[in-house]
Scaffold this active site. Structure first.
Site, PDB file in Angstrom:
ATOM      1  N   ASP A  66       0.825  -1.219   0.000  1.00  0.00           N
ATOM      2  CA  ASP A  66       0.000   0.000   0.000  1.00  0.00           C
ATOM      3  C   ASP A  66       0.854   1.262   0.000  1.00  0.00           C
ATOM      4  OD1 ASP A  66       0.780  -0.614   2.729  1.00  0.00           O
ATOM      5  OD2 ASP A  66      -0.655   0.899   3.408  1.00  0.00           O
TER       6      ASP A  66
ATOM      7  N   GLU B 299       0.071  -1.180   5.667  1.00  0.00           N
ATOM      8  CA  GLU B 299       1.133  -0.777   6.593  1.00  0.00           C
ATOM      9  C   GLU B 299       0.999   0.695   6.951  1.00  0.00           C
ATOM     10  OE1 GLU B 299       5.255   0.738   7.662  1.00  0.00           O
ATOM     11  OE2 GLU B 299       3.909   1.393   6.093  1.00  0.00           O
TER      12      GLU B 299
HETATM   13 ZN   LIG Z   1       6.890   2.037   4.094  1.00  0.00          ZN
END
Ligand SMILES: [Zn+2]
Length: 415
Positions: free
Chosen positions: A85, A180
């Site tokens: 992401d 994340e």
């Molecule tokens: Zn990163």
């Protein structure tokens, strides 16, 4: 050592960044955005085409894959991990990567918005990149080098190993995570299924950097209770919790103990939110330090300020609640000095100067380390994360691939 190999990392990177994989902190679904799977499914397909038979996407949007061992030795199982992401802070739709070949050391003007200039003054690392090939976005979006540089590096590393069976290594696990950037990257990692002994995230910056230390982190809530009364008839009755909270915040030191006044290895407390009415006010804090034991001292200091503030308003009271967020990965990694020593050796073989860094924040590795997978972070070359000025050097990415190829051999040799 990798001489003669035509790296695929840049070509992969340019393709991957054009796939929008922005995560969304407001979403409750897992992964937070379906579009992250567009990249994850492509990675599964490419891994399978490379010959990694067990590559698959699980129900939560995680990609798992195994490169079998090709040695008789019993080598610890090593995992390489990066996140698909990109940050919610800046658009990741319609990314147009631009390669600035043989970079000349000048400021880089981004063509789709010429007010966006990557200057060497703000980014002095660029001056070390003269003669290299730099990739930037075009001025309207982020680039997504964080962390598609890591993804492309791992994919090229896999490609290299498959093409070079003479490189001896133990079992290698590949893990690509979603979300994340919104702090949920490891929520659904199945550590048992992964079955790795040690891990490395590929999500670091400058060439040669190795991060084995993060903050330890707690969250605190100080709640002030006042006494409410009709303001027309409040004489000698009303105690306004907002005024207590104001006094409390004013007691916080102005020249230390805060993110805006500390750096390097100093810790801090930081009010992040305030909410309330005359009867009750909640002040939320984050508490950070590299030394976990000091979190308690910072908490006690907050408690002391709250006590002093409350004492000035007879009838007022307060409570202080603290919750653990994450811990410095060094507490785990200190037990396994070989994890860092082998990276240092691998960088030496790749002709890179190894330097240790401490992250004034947390990484997925800090949580993975405490979930049973000791997991420091290795450089990818990604710089100026989360904004339109993000850039990465192709040669840095190639050096990272080379480091991984050397690293798995060091693990095999030492086993
Ligand atoms: Zn990163």
């Amino acid at each position: 050592m990798v001489s003669g190999y035509s790296f695929t990392v840049a070509e992969r990177f340019i393709r991957y960044v054009q796939i929008d994989t922005q995560s969304d902190p407001q979403s409750l679904s897992i992964p937070s955005t379906e579009k992250q799977k567009d990249l994850s499914l492509l990675l599964v397909k490419e891994l399978k085409e490379t010959g990694i038979a067990d590559a698959h996407l699980d129900e939560w949007g995680y990609v798992y894959a195994t490169i079998p061992s090709n040695t008789d030795k019993k080598v610890p199982v090593i995992c390489f991990c990066s996140h698909v992401d990109t940050a919610p802070d800046c658009s990741g739709t319609g990314v147009k990567p631009i390669v600035h070949k043989n970079y000349n050391g000048k400021d880089i003007i981004l063509p789709d918005d010429r007010s966006q200039v990557i200057t060497t003054k703000e980014h002095p690392y660029l001056l070390e990149k003269i003669g290299e090939d730099i990739i930037t976005a075009s001025g309207k979006t982020l680039l997504g080098a964080d962390d598609k540089a890591g993804v492309a590096i791992i994919m090229d590393f896999v490609n290299y190993l498959v093409m070079h069976s003479e490189v001896k290594h133990g079992i290698i696990k590949i893990l690509f995570t979603p979300d994340e950037e919104i702090g949920r990257g490891v929520n659904k990692v199945d550590i048992k299924k992964l079955g790795a002994d040690f891990g490395y995230t590929l999500d670091g910056g400058k060439r040669g950097s190795y991060t084995d230390e993060t903050f330890s982190a707690d969250a605190a809530v100080v709640t002030f209770h006042g006494i409410s009364a009709h303001p027309g008839y409040a004489k000698d009755k009303l105690v306004n919790a907002m005024k207590v909270a104001g006094t409390f915040l004013d007691l916080l030191p102005k020249n230390e103990f805060s993110p805006e006044t500390t750096g390097d290895r100093e810790g801090f407390v930081h009010p992040v939110r305030i909410d309330g009415v005359a009867e009750m006010v909640k002040v939320e804090f984050i508490i950070r330090d590299f030394v976990t034991a000091r979190l308690k001292q910072h908490r006690d200091r907050l408690d002391e300020f709250a006590k002093q503030a409350t004492a000035k308003y007879p009838g007022a009271s307060y409570t202080l609640e603290v919750k653990e967020q994450y811990r410095n990965m060094k507490e785990v990694l200190a037990n396994y000095p070989q994890i860092g020593a082998y990276v240092e050796e691998a960088m030496k073989r790749s002709g890179i100067k190894f330097h240790k860094e401490s992250a004034r924040g947390g990484t997925d590795g800090s949580r993975l380390s405490f979930m049973g997978l000791p997991c420091p972070d290795i450089f990818t070359g990604e710089m100026a994360f989360h904004g339109k000025h993000e850039y990465v050097s192709i040669q840095d990415m190639q050096k990272s691939v080379e480091t991984l190829v050397n690293l798995v051999q060091v693990w095999e040799e030492k086993a």
